[in-house]
Design an enzyme around this catalytic site. Sequence first.
Site, mmCIF file in Angstrom:
data_model
loop_
_atom_site.group_PDB
_atom_site.id
_atom_site.type_symbol
_atom_site.label_atom_id
_atom_site.label_comp_id
_atom_site.label_asym_id
_atom_site.label_seq_id
_atom_site.Cartn_x
_atom_site.Cartn_y
_atom_site.Cartn_z
ATOM 1 N N ASP A 102 -10.161 6.546 -2.172
ATOM 2 C CA ASP A 102 -9.003 7.163 -2.835
ATOM 3 C C ASP A 102 -9.462 7.743 -4.174
ATOM 4 O OD1 ASP A 102 -9.390 4.964 -4.448
ATOM 5 O OD2 ASP A 102 -7.265 4.451 -4.594
ATOM 6 N N TYR B 159 -7.080 6.332 4.120
ATOM 7 C CA TYR B 159 -7.268 5.384 3.018
ATOM 8 C C TYR B 159 -6.422 4.121 3.240
ATOM 9 C CZ TYR B 159 -6.103 2.939 -1.173
ATOM 10 O OH TYR B 159 -5.856 1.922 -2.043
ATOM 11 N N CYS C 207 -17.011 2.148 -20.679
ATOM 12 C CA CYS C 207 -18.415 2.086 -20.250
ATOM 13 C C CYS C 207 -19.148 0.894 -20.870
ATOM 14 C CB CYS C 207 -19.125 3.386 -20.606
ATOM 15 S SG CYS C 207 -18.400 4.804 -19.761
ATOM 16 N N GLN D 214 0.689 6.924 -4.972
ATOM 17 C CA GLN D 214 1.294 7.770 -6.026
ATOM 18 C C GLN D 214 2.075 6.981 -7.077
ATOM 19 O OE1 GLN D 214 0.677 10.969 -5.302
ATOM 20 N NE2 GLN D 214 0.674 11.142 -3.102
ATOM 21 N N CYS E 252 -19.074 -1.963 -18.672
ATOM 22 C CA CYS E 252 -19.456 -1.665 -17.289
ATOM 23 C C CYS E 252 -20.806 -2.312 -16.949
ATOM 24 C CB CYS E 252 -19.541 -0.146 -17.107
ATOM 25 S SG CYS E 252 -20.126 0.313 -15.473
ATOM 26 N N GLU F 80 0.816 -1.211 0.000
ATOM 27 C CA GLU F 80 0.000 0.000 0.000
ATOM 28 C C GLU F 80 0.852 1.265 0.000
ATOM 29 O OE1 GLU F 80 -3.147 0.467 -0.496
ATOM 30 O OE2 GLU F 80 -3.514 -1.673 -0.688
HETATM 31 S S1 SF4 Z 1 -19.513 3.840 -13.771
HETATM 32 FE FE1 SF4 Z 1 -19.467 2.611 -15.631
HETATM 33 S S2 SF4 Z 1 -20.806 3.640 -17.081
HETATM 34 FE FE2 SF4 Z 1 -20.347 5.069 -15.447
HETATM 35 S S3 SF4 Z 1 -18.630 6.247 -16.201
HETATM 36 FE FE3 SF4 Z 1 -17.791 4.568 -14.983
HETATM 37 S S4 SF4 Z 1 -17.420 2.936 -16.480
HETATM 38 FE FE4 SF4 Z 1 -18.795 4.423 -17.479
#
Ligand code: SF4
Length: 359
Positions: A138, A120, A199, A42, A202, A37
């Site tokens: 963090d 943290y 995304c 950094q 995600c 850790e």
């Molecule tokens: S939480 Fe998921 S959908 Fe939202 S910005 Fe982050 S990666 Fe993209």
Amino acid sequence: MNKERFFQRSLMAWYKPSDRPLPWKSIQNPYHIWLSEIILQQTRVEQGMNYYLRFVEAYPCIQDLAAAPDDEVMKRWEGLGYYSRARNLLAAARYVANELNGVFPESYEGILAMKGVGSYTAAAIASFAFNLPHAVLDGNVFRVLARFFGISTPQDSTTGKKQFSQLADSLLDQEVPGLYNQAIMDFGATVCLPRNPKCQQCPMIDQCVAFNEKRIAELPVKSKKIVKTTRFFHYLILNHQEQVYVQKREGKDIWQDLYQFPLLETASLEMEWPDLHQRIQENWMGLKLSTLRAGTQVFQQILTHQVVNVRFWELELSAIESNLPENWIQIRREELGLYAFPRVIDRYLKDDTLYLNLL
Ligand code: SF4
């Protein structure tokens, strides 16, 4: 299912510890976890990995680290930057070895009392090593939470810190806090990246406020901008009887406890040899000097709060007619590798087009 529950469920379902195996994951040894850790504060995982492995090999237990000489530890840390971490590491190891009989603290408060450990890091160690319910917060976590929940309160404001901290605590999986903390950190490091988050991979995309409102680039919000100061260093490599001089940096400034060549700090680097020579005489009277080569091109090291511009001068010191500063140490060039230098000096020393075979 409310938004918080959806977030926690989706994150834990997404997380597969084996996807990103790292030597400090899935272990319970608090000393090794603490080492990892501190090294990773950094520092990117790819860069920190070798340092972690070298430290564990050189100092298998905290007593070994506590007994190590300062210069040896600084040398092992060389290249990682933020050297106060290495100094704190040693101080904390000695505190555990001497004050706690070598027993690593097992409570969040006890861990927090170690030098160089903030909230943290204490939460990370407490949850990974002892499965204690403390949520990590963090840069990765701020980013993920700000985006998913659409929070535009500056994360570095008092209100923001409180808001994020309460939210992070409420999301923590109380049964497996260590696993949850690993999950959110890995998610921030591999999917919800600072730039170009993935995304489409995600699992929370449907409910992500930043994605749905096209606010990814503006979140998270920080209120303070870091102002960097610019400094100009002339490093003097004084060759004398096949040796050169180095000195340890002392006092409250950057690179404390690292070594350097004798230094002249000026208001700019635009200086020809006669002017520089005069400045040297004003500072250290009685040095008989000549240049072996003109100053190098400018080397630069960018730190969090400073930009340091450096020129190196290879000089021949033919005679010394007065006392040299007490902290100047005369060493052979082949001994330079034994000393820990700031990265900018290392870069100069490793650039063999610049100085090797000069003499
Ligand atoms: S939480 Fe998921 S959908 Fe939202 S910005 Fe982050 S990666 Fe993209």
